[in-house]
Design a protein around this motif. Structure first.
Motif, PDB file in Angstrom:
ATOM      1  N   UNK A 205     -65.095  40.479  -0.525  1.00 48.41           N
ATOM      2  CA  UNK A 205     -66.570  41.260   0.015  1.00 48.41           C
ATOM      3  C   UNK A 205     -66.097  42.719   0.345  1.00 48.41           C
ATOM      4  N   UNK A 206     -65.041  42.872   0.931  1.00 47.91           N
ATOM      5  CA  UNK A 206     -64.718  44.468   1.421  1.00 47.91           C
ATOM      6  C   UNK A 206     -64.766  45.229   0.419  1.00 47.91           C
ATOM      7  N   UNK A 207     -64.047  44.818  -0.789  1.00 47.72           N
ATOM      8  CA  UNK A 207     -63.789  45.652  -2.147  1.00 47.72           C
ATOM      9  C   UNK A 207     -65.217  45.795  -2.815  1.00 47.72           C
ATOM     10  N   UNK A 208     -66.065  44.760  -2.911  1.00 56.46           N
ATOM     11  CA  UNK A 208     -67.504  44.758  -3.434  1.00 56.46           C
ATOM     12  C   UNK A 208     -68.268  45.896  -2.474  1.00 56.46           C
ATOM     13  N   UNK A 209     -68.405  45.708  -1.289  1.00 56.20           N
ATOM     14  CA  UNK A 209     -69.079  46.493  -0.304  1.00 56.20           C
ATOM     15  C   UNK A 209     -68.792  47.974  -0.570  1.00 56.20           C
ATOM     16  N   UNK A 210     -67.294  48.292  -0.799  1.00 60.10           N
ATOM     17  CA  UNK A 210     -67.037  49.777  -0.913  1.00 60.10           C
ATOM     18  C   UNK A 210     -67.430  50.328  -2.254  1.00 60.10           C
ATOM     19  N   UNK A 211     -67.763  49.490  -3.193  1.00 65.18           N
ATOM     20  CA  UNK A 211     -68.404  50.187  -4.474  1.00 65.18           C
ATOM     21  C   UNK A 211     -69.625  50.727  -4.278  1.00 65.18           C
ATOM     22  N   UNK A 212     -70.253  50.367  -3.204  1.00 63.12           N
ATOM     23  CA  UNK A 212     -71.705  50.868  -2.966  1.00 63.12           C
ATOM     24  C   UNK A 212     -71.797  52.151  -2.988  1.00 63.12           C
ATOM     25  N   UNK A 213     -70.727  52.805  -2.766  1.00 67.67           N
ATOM     26  CA  UNK A 213     -70.717  54.530  -2.580  1.00 67.67           C
ATOM     27  C   UNK A 213     -70.997  54.991  -4.023  1.00 67.67           C
ATOM     28  N   UNK A 214     -70.883  54.276  -5.052  1.00 71.27           N
ATOM     29  CA  UNK A 214     -70.947  54.913  -6.312  1.00 71.27           C
ATOM     30  C   UNK A 214     -72.171  53.838  -7.275  1.00 71.27           C
ATOM     31  N   UNK A 215     -72.412  52.613  -6.705  1.00 71.63           N
ATOM     32  CA  UNK A 215     -73.210  51.865  -7.517  1.00 71.63           C
ATOM     33  C   UNK A 215     -74.201  51.288  -6.813  1.00 71.63           C
ATOM     34  N   UNK A 216     -75.282  50.570  -7.355  1.00 66.73           N
ATOM     35  CA  UNK A 216     -76.204  49.893  -6.595  1.00 66.73           C
ATOM     36  C   UNK A 216     -75.980  48.618  -6.642  1.00 66.73           C
ATOM     37  N   UNK A 217     -76.513  47.668  -5.328  1.00 67.74           N
ATOM     38  CA  UNK A 217     -76.226  46.459  -5.419  1.00 67.74           C
ATOM     39  C   UNK A 217     -76.440  45.481  -6.456  1.00 67.74           C
TER      40      UNK A 217
END
Length: 677
Positions: A205-217
């Motif tokens: 979940x931490x890794x996925x949450x960090x991706x929101x800097x460049x992608x939409x949910x």
């Protein structure tokens, strides 16, 4: 009561039921192991549980990070570091640990034991028998298999309804993309899909949450669904087990990294401990990844939660390091990176040694301490591939380690390097000296004297002037510890020779001048000793040098006491303590506390002297020796106790002494340095 539980890097969410259960288990059981797959949150739960239970343990909580340790050889040394035992004896570390904790009531946390299960089982079998007041909390991917072990499995966060997995993902998403709201459709629906797909595993979940800097949910949910559908296939194994889910999430995060980020991720896996930007650049730059790009790429990996920032340093979680090592092997760079890592730390050791004499001396002690795990890793590699270079590195950092709590490792590595490469040369001569210092601090005067002679012979054969001075220092110091100040003075005089230069021409020359100063005091030539100490101290202050300065303060404190100036003696003792605390020299701190107690007693302050003397005794226990030092200290200590007892009475003295001796040494030292006697 003091504890060394690490600070939590991010907010803690959920786990109320697990924490209540662990709190009860710590009351009922002496060994609790939190098990579960990598990334499930065992370490964070252990931090919270330990902090909640700390008040129940009079001697505090001692936290030992085992994740950086490679092989079982450093386990006991790592645990000794965690509990504050800087042993200076030749006993086995296990015996030191068992004796040191025998009367303690503390909680010991061993974090990330899965790669050291057998060694941890053996150690805890001895420790739990020898120390009935110690309880142990372990985190591991598998149980230890020890009689009496209570195992608690840590599962993922709940991910249905209004759940903790969604709360964690939302918190990390908001950190990566401030202003993002996941509470309303369609964001809420996509976030719930992500949490279910990642099965509530916190690291995923931490890794996925960090991706929101460049992608939409929504994009992340779609990519995850596509990836899992591709990997799962059909049939009864459609829903992957947790370890496969995490591996899939890490692989997905890896794919979303830019090519240079993936390359740096792989190369950084060579570091076992924390690392700074300089080391990362020196070891990992090359090919398409330039030194300038390392800095920006480190920041990018930290933003993606691949790296964790700890001040100016970084570290990588074990699970992510394992993945990086797999890709390093795929790139066929494993051997090359190990060589570069070892070469960097060999150079680092030489720079530390060169910086010892100058204004960055204290800073180098700190940097050597921070790099400890990777210095051990480099030495292990060099012992197998380049023993002569291992000699050079072990000699470069030998004094740092011997003075700041790693005496056993200093002796072990230098001895192994000497055994692995026996051809004469500068590296071997320097290693003989480093080994001599280590065994001398352990109290083996006979072997130290023999090594001093070997070092002197090798230095003369190699026409190495600096090594001859170092040999003179080692031999002279051995004479001092054996109660032969005249011999020490003669040896130092001969080593310095007729063309003296200044004491600060080299580390060896400075140390020989220090031996002469000690010898003058031991011979009772106090006027000469004071003049020499004042001159040496002024030079140290001008150059920002602390190690020698602290020992000139020690001598000035002793001389002032002998000359009937107790207030002046106390001032110098405090100055010595402050300097020794700055470089972590436990042995020197113990000496300084004894002198401060004597100076305070000589001023008629019996209660303060009793407390100081008790604090000193507690620190001597961590060193493992009875009170040591040059022989003239014996009379000083006896007079200190006599005066303090006369001032306040035997019963009051004994009570204050024992109460101070029960305080944790680090807390006592902080109080004393703050002026709270």
């Amino acid at each position: 009561m003091a504890s060394n539980i690490p600070d939590e890097p991010t907010s803690f969410i959920g786990r109320r039921a697990e924490l209540r259960r662990i709190d009860d288990e710590l009351t009922e059981h002496r060994l609790i192991t939190l098990t579960g797959p990598g990334g499930v949150g065992k370490t964070r739960i252990a931090m919270r549980a330990a902090r909640a239970a700390a008040a129940r343990f009079p001697d505090g909580v001692c936290w030992a990070d085992l994740w950086p340790l490679h092989g079982a050889g450093r386990l006991v040394a790592g645990v000794c570091d965690a509990v504050g035992l800087a042993d200076h004896t030749a006993r086995t570390p296990v015996a030191v640990l068992c004796e040191g904790l025998a009367r303690k009531r503390l909680l010991l946390v061993l974090d990330s034991c899965e790669h050291l299960v057998d060694a941890c089982r053996d150690l805890l079998a001895d420790l739990l028998t020898a120390a009935p007041g110690v309880r142990v909390l372990v985190t591991s991917r598998q149980p230890l298999g020890l009689v009496g072990e209570w195992t608690t499995e840590i599962g993922p966060l709940p991910c249905t309804g209004d759940n903790d997995a969604l709360a964690l993902f939302t918190a990390r998403a908001t950190a990566a993309a401030p202003g993002l709201r996941l509470t309303a459709p369609p964001h809420a629906t996509a976030a719930a899909v992500i949490c279910r797909r990642l099965e509530g595993i916190p690291l995923a979940l931490e890794l996925a949450g960090a991706q929101l800097a460049n992608s939409s949910v929504e994009q992340i949910a779609e990519r995850l669904t596509s990836r899992f559908d591709t990997l799962d296939g059909d049939g009864p194994m459609r829903r992957p087990p947790r370890h496969r889910t995490l591996r899939c999430a890490i692989g997905w995060s890896h794919e979303l990294c830019a090519p240079l980020e993936r390359l740096l991720w792989a190369r950084l896996s060579v570091f076992r401990g924390t690392f700074d930007e300089e080391s990362a650049s020196a070891v990992c730059a090359g090919g398409p990844l330039t030194s300038a790009q390392v800095r920006t790429t480190l920041e990018a990996l930290a933003a993606k939660s691949v790296l964790i920032r700890e001040g100016t340093r970084y570290r990588m979680l074990d699970t992510l390091r394992e993945y990086g090592r797999m890709w390093l092997a795929e790139l066929d760079e494993t051997t090359a990176l190990a060589d570069r890592h070892a070469a960097h730390f060999a150079s680092f050791g030489r720079r530390a040694e060169r910086g010892w004499l100058g204004p960055e001396q204290v800073g180098w002690y700190g940097r050597v301490a921070e790099a400890h795990v990777d210095l051990c890793t480099a030495l292990d590699h060099l012992l197998a591939t380049d023993p002569e270079r291992a000699q050079d590195l072990s000699a470069s950092i030998g004094l740092f380690w011997s003075c700041c709590g790693h005496l056993h490792e200093a002796r072990d590595y230098v001895a192994r390097a000497l055994a692995a490469h026996q051809r004469p040369g500068p590296a071997r001569t320097r290693a003989l000296w480093a080994l001599g210092v280590a065994v001398l601090l352990q109290g083996d005067l006979t072997l130290a004297g023999d090594l001093g002679l070997q070092c002197a012979h090798a230095a003369r054969a190699g026409d190495d002037a600096e090594a001859q001075l170092q040999a003179g220092y080692l031999t002279g110091l051995t004479h001092l510890m054996a109660g032969r100040p005249m011999s020490a003075h003669t040896v130092a005089e001969q080593a310095l020779g007729p063309a003296r230069g200044t004491p600060f021409d080299s580390p060896g020359r400075l140390r020989c001048h220090l031996v002469q100063l000690f010898a003058l005091t031991g011979l009772g030539r106090l006027t000469e000793a004071r003049a020499a100490a004042d001159a040496l101290r002024r030079g140290c202050v001008q150059r920002g040098e602390y190690w020698t300065r602290s020992y000139t303060d020690y001598q000035l404190s002793l001389i002032s006491l002998f000359q009937g100036r107790p207030k002046e003696s106390a001032d110098h003792a405090r100055s010595m303590l402050a300097a020794k605390a700055g470089i972590g020299d436990t042995f020197g701190i113990a000496l300084g506390l004894d002198l401060l107690a004597a100076a305070v007693a000589a001023q008629g302050h019996g209660a303060a002297a009793a407390r100081l003397y008790g604090s000193g005794q507690a620190l001597w226990r961590t060193v493992g020796h009875p009170q040591r030092g040059t022989p003239e200290l014996r009379a000083v200590r006896e007079e200190c106790e006599r005066r303090a007892r006369a001032a306040i009475g035997d019963r009051a003295y004994a009570d204050l002494f024992h109460r101070a001796g029960e305080e944790r040494p680090q807390a006592a030292l902080a109080r004393i340095l703050a002026g709270e006697l």
